[in-house]
Design an enzyme around this catalytic site. Sequence first.
Site, short mmCIF file in Angstrom:
data_model
loop_
_atom_site.label_atom_id
_atom_site.label_comp_id
_atom_site.label_asym_id
_atom_site.label_seq_id
_atom_site.Cartn_x
_atom_site.Cartn_y
_atom_site.Cartn_z
N SER A 24 37.74 45.75 7.12
CA SER A 24 37.03 47.03 6.99
C SER A 24 35.55 46.87 7.32
O SER A 24 34.96 45.80 7.09
CB SER A 24 37.18 47.54 5.55
N TYR A 55 36.26 46.95 -3.32
CA TYR A 55 37.10 47.11 -2.14
C TYR A 55 36.61 46.22 -1.00
O TYR A 55 37.38 45.49 -0.38
CB TYR A 55 37.10 48.58 -1.70
#
Length: 342
Positions: free
Chosen positions: A127, A152
């Site tokens: 990501s 995350y």
Amino acid sequence: MKVLVTGAAGFIGFYTVKKLLEANIQVVGLDNLNTYYDPSLKQDRLAQLNNDKNFTFYKAELSNQQVINTIFIEHKISKVIHLAAQAGVRYSLENPHAYVESNILGFLNILEACRQHNVEHLIYASSSSVYGSNIKIPFSVKDSVDHPVSLYAATKKSNELMAHTYSNLYQLPTTGLRFFTVYGPWGRPDMAYFSFTKKIFQGETIQVFNNGDMMRDFTYIQDIVNGITQVIDRVPKSNSDWDRHNPDPSSSYAPYKIYNIGNHQPINLLRFITILEELIGKKAKLEFLPMQPGDVQSTYADIDDIQSDTGFKPTTSIESGLFEFVDWYKRYYLSGGSDGLS
């Protein structure tokens, strides 16, 4: 070639499976169909895949080692595209344990299965969030990413470290793909563009963080999937020029590679909202708020590496991509649902 796609009923997974099936590739899909967002959307995506003779689906958790092992044995998986994860920066503030279970333990089970069954290539979703506190833009895969600002992001950075370990110890070829703000039809309802569209249609107020001073490298789903499929057959090899005194984070002496996949054209959040307003034909009600914990002010992908290695080139403008999304949203949510199934 038989490919396992985890997260097959998810947004990126659904489009990836479709693209592979269109190329007549046999695909095994895995998804737990959880309730992080409306599972009926996942079911409707899956319904479009299940009729293809080259597609086999398993509903299972990544933590279920027995099922994963069975899949690898019965289907003789040659390549893996691992897209399943607990997504969302903001939700990681509320439920951190879900991220460790899915993104760390789940990824370990995939790595172990790939090792034990001699998989030719593991491609996995990272990501843009891994860039964390970095402010040098565009974000390059050559940059250090040691300062995440959300759990995350930390789990995605951990995936890259775990992948390198397996590439080093077991010569498992791994490619990590850092996705930049993916959007488009059949997208995730928790994403800002999706909730903005819903709230504009319903006349509700949109929360605009950092008082609108935000830039995002919005990347259309078809461009993302083109990038994924272009690296499938580009199996990483040891980089003979890798310098231990000046290590390049994007490659290694092991068969390991990291790429950014983005649009390389960041757009201001307020301009983004204006485009939505024009497409929907309604003005948005805006509430300006400070920056949220775990968020970043800008994302901007340097895509030189994937361009030079694969020829990847994003082709979808933000205007075209949002037009396709809004058109789908109206058919799926405002016309009874059935018109969106195409």
